[in-house]
Scaffold this active site. Sequence first.
Site, mmCIF file in Angstrom:
data_model
loop_
_atom_site.group_PDB
_atom_site.id
_atom_site.type_symbol
_atom_site.label_atom_id
_atom_site.label_comp_id
_atom_site.label_asym_id
_atom_site.label_seq_id
_atom_site.Cartn_x
_atom_site.Cartn_y
_atom_site.Cartn_z
ATOM 1 N N HIS A 114 56.395 57.554 33.975
ATOM 2 C CA HIS A 114 56.910 58.761 34.626
ATOM 3 C C HIS A 114 57.962 58.375 35.663
ATOM 4 O O HIS A 114 57.886 57.319 36.286
ATOM 5 C CB HIS A 114 55.772 59.542 35.289
ATOM 6 C CG HIS A 114 56.183 60.889 35.784
ATOM 7 N ND1 HIS A 114 56.818 61.068 37.002
ATOM 8 C CD2 HIS A 114 56.077 62.128 35.236
ATOM 9 C CE1 HIS A 114 57.068 62.350 37.169
ATOM 10 N NE2 HIS A 114 56.631 63.014 36.112
ATOM 11 N N GLU A 186 62.161 63.559 30.106
ATOM 12 C CA GLU A 186 62.215 64.300 31.362
ATOM 13 C C GLU A 186 63.409 63.826 32.183
ATOM 14 O O GLU A 186 63.316 62.824 32.902
ATOM 15 C CB GLU A 186 60.941 64.082 32.168
ATOM 16 C CG GLU A 186 59.686 64.611 31.517
ATOM 17 C CD GLU A 186 58.488 64.497 32.446
ATOM 18 O OE1 GLU A 186 57.985 65.542 32.882
ATOM 19 O OE2 GLU A 186 58.082 63.359 32.759
#
Length: 280
Positions: A114, A186
């Site tokens: 992430h 993302e």
Amino acid sequence: MPGKKLYFGTNLKMYKGIRETVSYLSQLEQLTADMDPETVQLFVIPSYTSLPDAVRSLRHKRLLLGAQNMCWEEKGQFTGEISPLMLKELGLDLVEISPLMLQELGISIVELGHSERRHVFGETNAMINQKVIAGLKSGFTVLLCVGETEEEKNWGISDETLRIQLKTGLKDIPPGLTGRLWIAYEPVWAIGINGQPASVEYARDKHELIRNTLYEIAGTDGREIPLLYGGSVNPSNADALILQPSVDGLFVGRSAWNAADFNALIRSAIHSAAYKQQCT
């Protein structure tokens, strides 16, 4: 002909404590109980401290649980880290059976790479690669996150950044384990409190780049890896995003943190996808 399987999930980050997480999961599970897990896969990734109670709170495998990070070593002098063995203790069942069957519930997914782990905590591509390999070997479904920063986008190197993250993150992955690999794109500039949603066209183009890169890495298996888009997904753009051929699912942030709102977003996206399937 049936349409492609759709994936909808959320990472709760450091926002919900144990009671809030259990309540949220209970509501979401009830609201989505009629969804067919063969065509729609739902997942939630709570905080570490909420995981034991989250595991005990779920009644079936329609809703999968994941961990937000994981160390690449099973044990050792890694203060503050969580090992694959520790996550497996929470009830992961490695035997493949139908998701509809009641069984001991556990942690099925590990989220790795992430942007906050990369850019706030300094995790490198090499570290993430070690974690990906460890996660796959330990029997988890690995959700690898990739994405470019605003600076990289402005410098015109978004594509290069994504290809580097993919090629290094997936280097030497064990043969035959790509079936337990998911990718979440993302863009860093599109997530968080101040994130600005990427255009549907931008997301589509980057997903096509990712798909082509996965084909380079894993051959025909790379075409089967689910690709999820995450980056300020909300009710106004979710339907358009899920209709893109290169988008297999949505990794939703704040718009998913209320169970009723997330359920509504999911159902609207499913309806849009089903309508498009009927028209083709």
